[in-house]
Design a protein around this motif. Structure first.
Motif, PDB file in Angstrom:
ATOM      1  N   SER A 297       0.843  -1.191   0.000  1.00 46.37           N
ATOM      2  CA  SER A 297       0.000   0.000   0.000  1.00 46.37           C
ATOM      3  C   SER A 297       0.881   1.244   0.000  1.00 46.37           C
ATOM      4  CB  SER A 297      -0.917   0.023   1.226  1.00 46.37           C
ATOM      5  OG  SER A 297      -1.821  -1.059   1.209  1.00 46.37           O
ATOM      6  N   LEU A 298       0.320   2.327  -0.514  1.00 46.73           N
ATOM      7  CA  LEU A 298       1.061   3.585  -0.594  1.00 46.73           C
ATOM      8  C   LEU A 298       0.052   4.724  -0.629  1.00 46.73           C
ATOM      9  CD1 LEU A 298       3.998   4.663  -0.966  1.00 46.73           C
ATOM     10  CD2 LEU A 298       3.549   4.639  -3.430  1.00 46.73           C
ATOM     11  N   GLN A 299       0.379   5.822   0.050  1.00 51.29           N
ATOM     12  CA  GLN A 299      -0.482   6.988  -0.010  1.00 51.29           C
ATOM     13  C   GLN A 299       0.252   8.153  -0.673  1.00 51.29           C
ATOM     14  OE1 GLN A 299      -1.575   9.597   3.484  1.00 51.29           O
ATOM     15  NE2 GLN A 299      -3.652   8.902   3.014  1.00 51.29           N
ATOM     16  N   LEU A 300      -0.364   8.715  -1.683  1.00 50.62           N
ATOM     17  CA  LEU A 300       0.145   9.927  -2.316  1.00 50.62           C
ATOM     18  C   LEU A 300      -0.574  11.136  -1.727  1.00 50.62           C
ATOM     19  CD1 LEU A 300       0.276   8.842  -6.066  1.00 50.62           C
ATOM     20  CD2 LEU A 300       1.995   8.552  -4.280  1.00 50.62           C
ATOM     21  N   SER A 301       0.171  12.229  -1.609  1.00 48.63           N
ATOM     22  CA  SER A 301      -0.381  13.468  -1.081  1.00 48.63           C
ATOM     23  C   SER A 301      -0.215  14.582  -2.101  1.00 48.63           C
ATOM     24  CB  SER A 301       0.331  13.867   0.221  1.00 48.63           C
ATOM     25  OG  SER A 301       0.202  12.868   1.204  1.00 48.63           O
TER      26      SER A 301
ATOM     27  N   ALA B 104      -9.831   0.435 -13.575  1.00 48.02           N
ATOM     28  CA  ALA B 104      -8.565  -0.233 -13.262  1.00 48.02           C
ATOM     29  C   ALA B 104      -8.216  -0.167 -11.781  1.00 48.02           C
ATOM     30  CB  ALA B 104      -7.443   0.389 -14.084  1.00 48.02           C
ATOM     31  N   VAL B 105      -8.747   0.839 -11.072  1.00 46.97           N
ATOM     32  CA  VAL B 105      -8.349   1.018  -9.674  1.00 46.97           C
ATOM     33  C   VAL B 105      -9.522   0.907  -8.703  1.00 46.97           C
ATOM     34  CG1 VAL B 105      -6.486   2.522 -10.444  1.00 46.97           C
ATOM     35  CG2 VAL B 105      -8.601   3.537  -9.576  1.00 46.97           C
TER      36      VAL B 105
ATOM     37  N   PHE C  27      -8.099   1.657  -4.808  1.00 39.75           N
ATOM     38  CA  PHE C  27      -7.644   3.022  -4.511  1.00 39.75           C
ATOM     39  C   PHE C  27      -8.789   3.818  -3.887  1.00 39.75           C
ATOM     40  CE2 PHE C  27      -4.154   3.460  -8.026  1.00 39.75           C
ATOM     41  CZ  PHE C  27      -3.587   2.267  -7.598  1.00 39.75           C
ATOM     42  N   THR C  28      -8.418   4.746  -3.014  1.00 38.07           N
ATOM     43  CA  THR C  28      -9.398   5.629  -2.387  1.00 38.07           C
ATOM     44  C   THR C  28      -8.882   7.060  -2.438  1.00 38.07           C
ATOM     45  OG1 THR C  28     -10.104   3.881  -0.868  1.00 38.07           O
ATOM     46  CG2 THR C  28     -10.716   6.135  -0.308  1.00 38.07           C
ATOM     47  N   VAL C  29      -9.712   7.963  -2.928  1.00 37.20           N
ATOM     48  CA  VAL C  29      -9.350   9.371  -3.002  1.00 37.20           C
ATOM     49  C   VAL C  29     -10.038  10.112  -1.860  1.00 37.20           C
ATOM     50  CG1 VAL C  29     -11.245   9.945  -4.573  1.00 37.20           C
ATOM     51  CG2 VAL C  29      -9.174  11.334  -4.573  1.00 37.20           C
ATOM     52  N   SER C  30      -9.336  11.081  -1.299  1.00 36.83           N
ATOM     53  CA  SER C  30      -9.918  11.854  -0.205  1.00 36.83           C
ATOM     54  C   SER C  30      -9.274  13.234  -0.145  1.00 36.83           C
ATOM     55  CB  SER C  30      -9.725  11.125   1.128  1.00 36.83           C
ATOM     56  OG  SER C  30      -8.353  11.020   1.446  1.00 36.83           O
ATOM     57  N   ARG C  31      -9.871  14.099   0.637  1.00 33.57           N
ATOM     58  CA  ARG C  31      -9.302  15.424   0.826  1.00 33.57           C
ATOM     59  C   ARG C  31      -9.460  15.841   2.283  1.00 33.57           C
ATOM     60  NH1 ARG C  31     -13.981  18.468  -2.785  1.00 33.57           N
ATOM     61  NH2 ARG C  31     -15.645  18.325  -1.221  1.00 33.57           N
ATOM     62  N   ASP C  32      -8.551  16.657   2.756  1.00 33.54           N
ATOM     63  CA  ASP C  32      -8.597  17.196   4.108  1.00 33.54           C
ATOM     64  C   ASP C  32      -8.735  18.707   3.967  1.00 33.54           C
ATOM     65  OD1 ASP C  32      -7.949  18.310   6.628  1.00 33.54           O
ATOM     66  OD2 ASP C  32      -6.782  16.537   7.161  1.00 33.54           O
TER      67      ASP C  32
ATOM     68  N   MET D  49      -3.525   3.992  -2.080  1.00 34.94           N
ATOM     69  CA  MET D  49      -3.429   2.913  -3.058  1.00 34.94           C
ATOM     70  C   MET D  49      -3.122   1.610  -2.327  1.00 34.94           C
ATOM     71  SD  MET D  49      -1.335   4.866  -6.088  1.00 34.94           S
ATOM     72  CE  MET D  49       0.149   5.063  -5.103  1.00 34.94           C
ATOM     73  N   ASN D  50      -4.009   0.654  -2.441  1.00 38.23           N
ATOM     74  CA  ASN D  50      -3.839  -0.656  -1.817  1.00 38.23           C
ATOM     75  C   ASN D  50      -3.715  -1.726  -2.892  1.00 38.23           C
ATOM     76  OD1 ASN D  50      -4.161   0.580   0.721  1.00 38.23           O
ATOM     77  ND2 ASN D  50      -6.377   0.241   0.682  1.00 38.23           N
TER      78      ASN D  50
END
Length: 125
Positions: A17-21, A63-64, A68-73, A83-84
């Motif tokens: 897993s990886l998280q992009l910011s 494809a994702v 994958f999960t998109v979010s905002r703060d 991304m999992n």
């Protein structure tokens, strides 16, 4: 003027897993529709995931979807892509981008008007 800066890309193994910011400056992250797109050398950029400004509705490519999960703060003015279950075919440069609308989302890369510099994600098998 809005500015976008991605971070978090690196080399990982398949299944990781990886998280992009994406740090957003110049306007609130919730003001306009935002998305993540990716590009492999020699290929066109493709839409990955996004969220529209007003409703906060999320969108995913086939494809994702489910991985994958998109979010905002809104408080931090940040935009994320979790991304999992990463696969080698997820290897690409990932871009954060925004559209000049607050309603809905158009998946075509040409609909995104402002882009970050990109961050490389490499998934080894």
């Amino acid at each position: 003027q809005v500015q976008l800066m991605e971070s978090g890309g690196r080399l990982v193994q398949a299944g990781d897993s990886l998280q992009l910011s994406c740090a957003v400056s110049g306007r609130p992250v919730s003001a306009y529709t935002m998305g993540w797109l990716r590009q492999v050398p020699g290929e066109e950029r493709e839409f990955v995931a996004g969220v529209d400004g007003i409703a906060g509705r999320t969108y995913y490519s086939d494809a994702v979807k489910g991985r994958f999960t998109v979010s905002r703060d809104n408080a931090k003015n940040m935009f994320y892509l979790q991304m999992n279950s990463l696969r080698p075919e997820d290897t690409a440069v990932y871009y954060c981008a925004t559209q000049s609308t607050s309603w809905g989302l158009t998946r075509s890369p040409s609909a995104f008007s402002t882009w970050g510099q990109g961050t490389q994600v490499t998934v080894s098998s």
